[in-house]
Write an enzyme that holds these catalytic residues in place. Structure first.
Site, PDB file in Angstrom:
ATOM      1  CD  GLN A  91      -0.884  -0.703   3.692  1.00 47.03           C
ATOM      2  OE1 GLN A  91      -2.102  -0.727   3.660  1.00 47.03           O
ATOM      3  NE2 GLN A  91      -0.190  -1.181   4.717  1.00 47.03           N
ATOM      4  CG  HIS A  99      -6.893   2.566  18.813  1.00 46.54           C
ATOM      5  ND1 HIS A  99      -6.177   3.676  18.436  1.00 46.54           N
ATOM      6  CD2 HIS A  99      -6.696   1.657  17.819  1.00 46.54           C
ATOM      7  CE1 HIS A  99      -5.561   3.440  17.289  1.00 46.54           C
ATOM      8  NE2 HIS A  99      -5.865   2.238  16.888  1.00 46.54           N
ATOM      9  CG  ASP A 129      -2.406   2.187  14.795  1.00 43.92           C
ATOM     10  OD1 ASP A 129      -2.653   1.841  15.963  1.00 43.92           O
ATOM     11  OD2 ASP A 129      -3.276   2.213  13.907  1.00 43.92           O
ATOM     12  CD  GLU A 148       0.041  -4.153   9.903  1.00 43.71           C
ATOM     13  OE1 GLU A 148      -0.809  -3.690  10.679  1.00 43.71           O
ATOM     14  OE2 GLU A 148      -0.055  -4.064   8.657  1.00 43.71           O
ATOM     15  CG  ASP A 183      -3.138 -12.569   4.199  1.00 42.39           C
ATOM     16  OD1 ASP A 183      -4.043 -12.276   5.007  1.00 42.39           O
ATOM     17  OD2 ASP A 183      -3.344 -12.789   3.001  1.00 42.39           O
ATOM     18  N   GLY A 184      -3.221 -11.915   7.851  1.00 40.53           N
ATOM     19  CA  GLY A 184      -4.062 -12.427   8.933  1.00 40.53           C
ATOM     20  C   GLY A 184      -5.004 -13.532   8.493  1.00 40.53           C
ATOM     21  CG  ASP A 232      -6.924  -1.808  14.640  1.00 42.74           C
ATOM     22  OD1 ASP A 232      -7.559  -1.043  13.896  1.00 42.74           O
ATOM     23  OD2 ASP A 232      -5.999  -1.424  15.383  1.00 42.74           O
ATOM     24  CB  CYS A 233      -8.339  -4.612   8.984  1.00 42.90           C
ATOM     25  SG  CYS A 233     -10.129  -4.694   8.867  1.00 42.90           S
ATOM     26  CB  SER A 234      -7.249  -0.364   6.031  1.00 40.48           C
ATOM     27  OG  SER A 234      -6.617  -1.455   5.443  1.00 40.48           O
TER      28      SER A 234
HETATM   29  N1  SPD Z   1     -11.678   4.217   7.094  1.00 40.18           N
HETATM   30  C1  SPD Z   1     -10.765   3.867   8.077  1.00 40.18           C
HETATM   31  C2  SPD Z   1     -10.965   2.552   8.697  1.00 40.18           C
HETATM   32  C3  SPD Z   1      -9.757   2.266   9.485  1.00 40.18           C
HETATM   33  C4  SPD Z   1      -9.921   1.385  10.591  1.00 40.18           C
HETATM   34  N2  SPD Z   1      -8.662   1.010  11.173  1.00 40.18           N
HETATM   35  C5  SPD Z   1      -7.887   2.033  11.699  1.00 40.18           C
HETATM   36  C6  SPD Z   1      -6.618   1.520  12.258  1.00 40.18           C
HETATM   37  C7  SPD Z   1      -6.301   2.136  13.552  1.00 40.18           C
HETATM   38  N3  SPD Z   1      -5.569   1.284  14.377  1.00 40.18           N
END
Ligand code: SPD
Length: 282
Positions: free
Chosen positions: A32, A63, A87, A107, A139-140, A158-160
């Site tokens: 990324q 969090h 993070d 991660e 990869d989780g 806790d992902c994007s």
């Molecule tokens: N659109 C953002 C979603 C992100 C969620 N994860 C954030 C990671 C913080 N530890």
């Protein structure tokens, strides 16, 4: 005028969610693009593939809401799994609880951890030196397949957002694997997107989790710089009646340590479901 100050925007459905600051890092990894900026009002902030993840001054909105509804419901906590969370903010909140013997952090992108250690110290506050934390760069989705049944007390996702590398972490197959590796009394928690700016994705997540676990519930709150502001976290369990009841004995200590979360705050958050979303939960 400070020429280093520029606007960095997350662009979502023709709206811009921007922070103004100075770019500290802009780098493409195997997974990324990572941008970290220094701002006057928000501290340092990190964006992954064009989406805001965390900022020093607002990360607690996210969090604390991911971790405490889950861990406050457990009497005994020993093994924890965090998928993503590079993070360090989720680890930091988990470490407030006594009894933990191990936190596996999985991660995919080692660079997220490296850069967070350097630029997002307020997220992680030196948690990285804690011996209970085992960092797995992997990869989780694949990693959990190698874990034995009934292993973790709590699992945090806790992902994007579910596009690109995080996609699998929102699949039914993934949720079933999480259920398999949770202890009987264990609890599952995931960020579940925004009921406003990602409404359909949010509803799909809720329905998939509801159809995987015997109990599930979603808490709504806000993360000020995420698209639309309103966000959600979904919790699930299988063999636990009143699964979100507070059971941890030192809960007042946890409440005092938080800036956003409390049992009272959480009570409102679980009731705050927008009606248009409620109508679509199956
Ligand atoms: N659109 C953002 C979603 C992100 C969620 N994860 C954030 C990671 C913080 N530890």
């Amino acid at each position: 005028m400070d020429n280093n100050q520029i606007w960095i925007d997350e662009i979502h459905k023709n709206s811009r969610y921007g922070l103004k600051g100075k770019i500290l890092v802009k780098e493409k990894t195997d997974y990324q693009e990572i941008i970290i900026i220094e701002t006057k009002e928000h501290g340092n902030a990190m964006m992954l593939d064009g989406c805001w993840m965390t900022s020093d001054n607002e990360e607690k909105y996210y969090h604390e809401c991911l971790v405490h509804p889950a861990l406050s419901s457990l009497k005994n906590i020993s093994e924890i799994l965090i998928i993503g969370g590079g993070d360090g903010g989720t680890v930091r909140e988990c470490l407030k609880y006594e009894g933990i013997t191990k936190i596996d952090l999985v991660e995919i992108d080692r660079k997220v951890i490296e850069l967070s250690k350097k630029y997002l110290m307020r997220n992680s506050q030196n948690v990285w030196t804690n011996k209970k934390i085992k960092i797995n760069i992997s990869d989780g989705f694949q990693w959990i397949k190698g874990i034995k049944d009934n292993y973790y007390d709590a699992i945090f996702v806790d992902c994007s957002d579910p596009s690109g590398i995080a996609n699998n972490l929102f699949s039914i197959e993934f949720y079933y694997e999480c259920k398999r590796i949770l202890k009987k009394e264990g609890i599952f928690a995931t960020q579940s997107e925004s009921p406003e700016s990602f409404k359909n994705i949010h509803i799909n997540i809720r329905n998939a989790i509801k159809n995987t676990f015997k109990q599930s519930a979603t808490m709504y709150s806000f993360v000020p710089f995420y698209p639309s502001g309103i966000w959600s976290w979904t919790f699930a369990a299988d063999n636990k009646k009143d699964f979100l009841k507070s059971r941890y004995k030192k809960i007042e200590f946890i409440e005092r340590s938080c800036d956003i979360w409390s049992l009272n705050f959480q009570e409102g958050g679980f009731k705050m479901i927008p009606s248009k979303v409620l109508r679509e939960i199956q």
